[in-house]
Design a protein around this motif. Structure first.
Motif, PDB file in Angstrom:
ATOM      1  N   CYS A  42       0.872  -1.182   0.000  1.00  0.00           N
ATOM      2  CA  CYS A  42       0.000   0.000   0.000  1.00  0.00           C
ATOM      3  C   CYS A  42       0.904   1.226   0.000  1.00  0.00           C
ATOM      4  CB  CYS A  42      -0.905   0.001   1.233  1.00  0.00           C
ATOM      5  SG  CYS A  42      -1.916   1.496   1.382  1.00  0.00           S
ATOM      6  N   LEU A  43       0.708   2.108  -0.978  1.00  0.00           N
ATOM      7  CA  LEU A  43       1.499   3.329  -1.098  1.00  0.00           C
ATOM      8  C   LEU A  43       0.601   4.537  -0.877  1.00  0.00           C
ATOM      9  CD1 LEU A  43       2.837   1.096  -3.074  1.00  0.00           C
ATOM     10  CD2 LEU A  43       4.036   3.040  -4.060  1.00  0.00           C
ATOM     11  N   THR A  44       1.070   5.494  -0.087  1.00  0.00           N
ATOM     12  CA  THR A  44       0.330   6.739   0.099  1.00  0.00           C
ATOM     13  C   THR A  44       1.206   7.917  -0.316  1.00  0.00           C
ATOM     14  OG1 THR A  44       1.034   7.007   2.403  1.00  0.00           O
ATOM     15  CG2 THR A  44      -0.984   5.768   2.014  1.00  0.00           C
ATOM     16  N   PHE A  45       0.566   8.877  -0.980  1.00  0.00           N
ATOM     17  CA  PHE A  45       1.211  10.125  -1.390  1.00  0.00           C
ATOM     18  C   PHE A  45       0.395  11.263  -0.788  1.00  0.00           C
ATOM     19  CE2 PHE A  45       1.961   6.947  -4.603  1.00  0.00           C
ATOM     20  CZ  PHE A  45       3.270   7.137  -5.013  1.00  0.00           C
ATOM     21  N   THR A  46       1.059  12.232  -0.165  1.00  0.00           N
ATOM     22  CA  THR A  46       0.350  13.338   0.479  1.00  0.00           C
ATOM     23  C   THR A  46       1.032  14.658   0.164  1.00  0.00           C
ATOM     24  OG1 THR A  46      -0.286  11.887   2.309  1.00  0.00           O
ATOM     25  CG2 THR A  46      -0.576  14.252   2.635  1.00  0.00           C
ATOM     26  N   LEU A  47       0.235  15.648  -0.222  1.00  0.00           N
ATOM     27  CA  LEU A  47       0.701  17.018  -0.433  1.00  0.00           C
ATOM     28  C   LEU A  47      -0.080  17.921   0.512  1.00  0.00           C
ATOM     29  CD1 LEU A  47       0.696  16.921  -4.321  1.00  0.00           C
ATOM     30  CD2 LEU A  47       2.727  16.911  -2.858  1.00  0.00           C
ATOM     31  N   PHE A  48       0.630  18.598   1.381  1.00  0.00           N
ATOM     32  CA  PHE A  48      -0.001  19.492   2.356  1.00  0.00           C
ATOM     33  C   PHE A  48      -0.060  20.896   1.756  1.00  0.00           C
ATOM     34  CE2 PHE A  48       0.436  22.458   5.987  1.00  0.00           C
ATOM     35  CZ  PHE A  48      -0.774  22.183   6.605  1.00  0.00           C
ATOM     36  N   ASP A  49      -1.251  21.497   1.720  1.00  0.00           N
ATOM     37  CA  ASP A  49      -1.455  22.784   1.044  1.00  0.00           C
ATOM     38  C   ASP A  49      -1.799  23.940   1.972  1.00  0.00           C
ATOM     39  OD1 ASP A  49      -0.970  21.750  -1.526  1.00  0.00           O
ATOM     40  OD2 ASP A  49      -3.018  20.979  -1.647  1.00  0.00           O
ATOM     41  N   GLY A  50      -2.088  23.683   3.240  1.00  0.00           N
ATOM     42  CA  GLY A  50      -2.370  24.810   4.121  1.00  0.00           C
ATOM     43  C   GLY A  50      -3.267  24.462   5.289  1.00  0.00           C
TER      44      GLY A  50
END
Length: 223
Positions: A79-87
């Motif tokens: 299981c792969l997770t990708f996360t981009l935090f924007d604010g």
């Protein structure tokens, strides 16, 4: 359109679910870091790794003697997770504070890329994603280096995407509370390049800004 399976069903905040395959691609391409979950003999483990996409596959690489790479080469599920935090979302009440983010979860099984020529192509593709045009200038991998490197591929056939980008959601009874409310954006900035201390005189600084758009330091702008 993303696949619909029991594992990709989003139950918490289903209004944030996005079914676009393009959205999945954008999150993977911008993140380039996957947190990979696996079950080992002593329990669950989550490890961050560089990951990149070519068409409808994700790739990771590592040394042939890597225990993690050997584990996935055997076909064990991942299981792969990708996360981009924007604010941050700053509300008038503590309860309604939140965050802007884009995330993707990918399920599947890795298989090994056995062809040395294909490994070379895929690794160079990753370098081009990081720094467009760089493979024309650097020394490319030799046969010994390619033989020592394992490249694994996973198809993007089972994945989910979740995007949170709404504004403040205060209760109506809190709207008159005298405190600032709104969104505090968070931006990742790339550059400027920092030369190696042993760089030979006369070598010009390359321009890799095309890969980073608004994230490039000289081109940051409000969005």
């Amino acid at each position: 359109m993303l696949s619909a399976t029991p594992r990709t069903q989003i139950n918490k905040g289903p209004h944030k679910a996005v079914q676009s395959q393009d959205a999945l691609h954008r999150i993977i391409d911008e993140s380039m870091v996957a947190h990979i979950g696996l079950i080992q003999e002593h329990g669950p483990v989550v490890i961050p790794m560089l990951a990149w996409r070519v068409d409808e596959h994700i790739y990771i690489h590592g040394a042939n003697n890597s225990r993690l790479m050997r584990h996935f080469k055997q076909g064990n599920p991942a299981c792969l997770t990708f996360t981009l935090f924007d604010g941050w979302v700053l509300a008038r009440s503590a309860f309604h504070h939140g965050a802007h983010y884009r995330s993707a979860v990918v399920y599947g099984n890795f298989t090994a890329v056995d062809s040395e020529a294909e490994k070379d192509r895929l690794l160079n593709h990753f370098i081009e994603q990081i720094a467009p045009g760089r493979t024309a200038d650097i020394r490319l991998s030799d046969p010994k280096e390619l033989a020592a490197t394992m490249v694994l591929a996973m198809p993007l056939t089972e994945a989910s995407v979740k995007i949170s980008n709404k504004g403040v959601n205060d209760d109506e009874s809190d709207l008159s509370h005298p405190v600032w409310a709104g969104v505090m954006p968070y931006r990742t900035v790339v550059g400027p390049l920092q030369p190696a201390p042993d760089l030979a005189p006369g070598i010009e600084t390359p321009d890799y800004s095309a890969a980073y758009a608004k994230h490039w330091k000289d081109g940051c702008r409000d969005v």
